[in-house]
Scaffold this motif. Sequence first.
Motif, PDB file in Angstrom:
ATOM      1  N   SER A   7     -84.921 -68.059  28.057  1.00  0.00           N
ATOM      2  CA  SER A   7     -84.826 -69.520  28.024  1.00  0.00           C
ATOM      3  C   SER A   7     -84.848 -70.043  26.595  1.00  0.00           C
ATOM      4  CB  SER A   7     -85.972 -70.150  28.817  1.00  0.00           C
ATOM      5  OG  SER A   7     -85.844 -69.869  30.180  1.00  0.00           O
ATOM      6  N   LEU A   8     -85.717 -69.473  25.772  1.00  0.00           N
ATOM      7  CA  LEU A   8     -85.798 -69.899  24.372  1.00  0.00           C
ATOM      8  C   LEU A   8     -84.517 -69.570  23.613  1.00  0.00           C
ATOM      9  CD1 LEU A   8     -89.486 -68.946  23.477  1.00  0.00           C
ATOM     10  CD2 LEU A   8     -88.531 -71.231  23.802  1.00  0.00           C
ATOM     11  N   VAL A   9     -83.971 -68.405  23.847  1.00  0.00           N
ATOM     12  CA  VAL A   9     -82.723 -68.005  23.193  1.00  0.00           C
ATOM     13  C   VAL A   9     -81.582 -68.910  23.647  1.00  0.00           C
ATOM     14  CG1 VAL A   9     -80.991 -66.176  23.012  1.00  0.00           C
ATOM     15  CG2 VAL A   9     -83.413 -65.623  22.769  1.00  0.00           C
ATOM     16  N   ALA A  10     -81.531 -69.186  24.949  1.00  0.00           N
ATOM     17  CA  ALA A  10     -80.473 -70.051  25.476  1.00  0.00           C
ATOM     18  C   ALA A  10     -80.593 -71.455  24.892  1.00  0.00           C
ATOM     19  CB  ALA A  10     -80.538 -70.093  26.996  1.00  0.00           C
ATOM     20  N   ARG A  11     -81.795 -71.982  24.808  1.00  0.00           N
ATOM     21  CA  ARG A  11     -82.013 -73.337  24.254  1.00  0.00           C
ATOM     22  C   ARG A  11     -81.637 -73.368  22.771  1.00  0.00           C
ATOM     23  NH1 ARG A  11     -81.578 -78.490  24.557  1.00  0.00           N
ATOM     24  NH2 ARG A  11     -83.203 -79.594  23.470  1.00  0.00           N
ATOM     25  N   SER A  12     -82.030 -72.342  22.057  1.00  0.00           N
ATOM     26  CA  SER A  12     -81.697 -72.256  20.639  1.00  0.00           C
ATOM     27  C   SER A  12     -80.184 -72.198  20.432  1.00  0.00           C
ATOM     28  CB  SER A  12     -82.367 -71.035  20.025  1.00  0.00           C
ATOM     29  OG  SER A  12     -82.000 -70.895  18.675  1.00  0.00           O
ATOM     30  N   SER A  13     -79.504 -71.414  21.250  1.00  0.00           N
ATOM     31  CA  SER A  13     -78.041 -71.305  21.162  1.00  0.00           C
ATOM     32  C   SER A  13     -77.388 -72.636  21.481  1.00  0.00           C
ATOM     33  CB  SER A  13     -77.526 -70.238  22.114  1.00  0.00           C
ATOM     34  OG  SER A  13     -77.984 -68.967  21.737  1.00  0.00           O
ATOM     35  N   GLN A  14     -77.892 -73.327  22.487  1.00  0.00           N
ATOM     36  CA  GLN A  14     -77.331 -74.621  22.868  1.00  0.00           C
ATOM     37  C   GLN A  14     -77.499 -75.626  21.722  1.00  0.00           C
ATOM     38  OE1 GLN A  14     -79.100 -76.425  26.328  1.00  0.00           O
ATOM     39  NE2 GLN A  14     -77.751 -78.194  26.252  1.00  0.00           N
ATOM     40  N   GLN A  15     -78.663 -75.662  21.108  1.00  0.00           N
ATOM     41  CA  GLN A  15     -78.900 -76.574  19.993  1.00  0.00           C
ATOM     42  C   GLN A  15     -77.976 -76.253  18.826  1.00  0.00           C
ATOM     43  OE1 GLN A  15     -83.110 -76.057  19.390  1.00  0.00           O
ATOM     44  NE2 GLN A  15     -83.621 -77.824  20.687  1.00  0.00           N
ATOM     45  N   SER A  16     -77.770 -74.988  18.586  1.00  0.00           N
ATOM     46  CA  SER A  16     -76.871 -74.574  17.510  1.00  0.00           C
ATOM     47  C   SER A  16     -75.444 -75.019  17.783  1.00  0.00           C
ATOM     48  CB  SER A  16     -76.937 -73.056  17.340  1.00  0.00           C
ATOM     49  OG  SER A  16     -76.029 -72.621  16.369  1.00  0.00           O
ATOM     50  N   TRP A  17     -74.980 -74.831  19.007  1.00  0.00           N
ATOM     51  CA  TRP A  17     -73.620 -75.252  19.374  1.00  0.00           C
ATOM     52  C   TRP A  17     -73.465 -76.760  19.272  1.00  0.00           C
ATOM     53  CZ3 TRP A  17     -74.056 -71.785  24.236  1.00  0.00           C
ATOM     54  CH2 TRP A  17     -73.747 -70.465  23.907  1.00  0.00           C
ATOM     55  N   GLU A  18     -74.488 -77.493  19.719  1.00  0.00           N
ATOM     56  CA  GLU A  18     -74.438 -78.959  19.644  1.00  0.00           C
ATOM     57  C   GLU A  18     -74.386 -79.429  18.192  1.00  0.00           C
ATOM     58  OE1 GLU A  18     -77.862 -80.185  21.877  1.00  0.00           O
ATOM     59  OE2 GLU A  18     -76.868 -79.873  23.813  1.00  0.00           O
ATOM     60  N   ALA A  19     -75.176 -78.808  17.333  1.00  0.00           N
ATOM     61  CA  ALA A  19     -75.167 -79.162  15.910  1.00  0.00           C
ATOM     62  C   ALA A  19     -73.804 -78.857  15.291  1.00  0.00           C
ATOM     63  CB  ALA A  19     -76.270 -78.410  15.168  1.00  0.00           C
ATOM     64  N   GLU A  20     -73.230 -77.728  15.664  1.00  0.00           N
ATOM     65  CA  GLU A  20     -71.910 -77.365  15.146  1.00  0.00           C
ATOM     66  C   GLU A  20     -70.853 -78.348  15.638  1.00  0.00           C
ATOM     67  OE1 GLU A  20     -68.802 -73.626  15.279  1.00  0.00           O
ATOM     68  OE2 GLU A  20     -70.940 -73.228  15.526  1.00  0.00           O
ATOM     69  N   ALA A  21     -70.937 -78.762  16.881  1.00  0.00           N
ATOM     70  CA  ALA A  21     -69.986 -79.738  17.436  1.00  0.00           C
ATOM     71  C   ALA A  21     -70.114 -81.077  16.726  1.00  0.00           C
ATOM     72  CB  ALA A  21     -70.204 -79.890  18.933  1.00  0.00           C
ATOM     73  N   ARG A  22     -71.352 -81.507  16.453  1.00  0.00           N
ATOM     74  CA  ARG A  22     -71.565 -82.763  15.722  1.00  0.00           C
ATOM     75  C   ARG A  22     -70.994 -82.670  14.309  1.00  0.00           C
ATOM     76  NH1 ARG A  22     -76.480 -82.620  18.334  1.00  0.00           N
ATOM     77  NH2 ARG A  22     -77.531 -81.734  16.524  1.00  0.00           N
ATOM     78  N   ALA A  23     -71.232 -81.564  13.646  1.00  0.00           N
ATOM     79  CA  ALA A  23     -70.721 -81.375  12.287  1.00  0.00           C
ATOM     80  C   ALA A  23     -69.199 -81.380  12.279  1.00  0.00           C
ATOM     81  CB  ALA A  23     -71.257 -80.072  11.689  1.00  0.00           C
ATOM     82  N   HIS A  24     -68.601 -80.744  13.273  1.00  0.00           N
ATOM     83  CA  HIS A  24     -67.138 -80.717  13.376  1.00  0.00           C
ATOM     84  C   HIS A  24     -66.594 -82.129  13.571  1.00  0.00           C
ATOM     85  CE1 HIS A  24     -63.168 -79.185  14.276  1.00  0.00           C
ATOM     86  NE2 HIS A  24     -63.165 -79.878  15.404  1.00  0.00           N
TER      87      HIS A  24
END
Length: 110
Positions: A7-24
């Motif tokens: 769950s922690l890994v999945a949440r961390s990955s999701q936050q990373s993807w969201e941050a990357e999408a915002r930056a894009h």
Amino acid sequence: FDCLFVSLVARSSQQSWEAEARAHEEAKQSREMETAVEKLLSSMCDAVVHIDDDFDLTKPCPKFACLLLRSLQPLNFLDALYHDADREAVRTYIAKETSHAHSLHVCLRD
């Protein structure tokens, strides 16, 4: 424990993807704004030049080349100015931190 770790890994990955999408998206908006500003300036000015911190041209500028009646590659913008006083005035003008647009009169070499 394994379920919590997953769950922690999945949440961390999701936050990373969201941050990357915002930056894009922010980068896309920035490029669109730059394009809009360049179009506005091009409609109002004889030429628009892009320079770096050393006043070297960073993009081709055929309109500026036409004004100078010569090729620009390579060119430092300050080399296109006729007087030493104009070069110093441009350095001072660029160094000023202001949010307001001001004009600056200089003489160009041809």
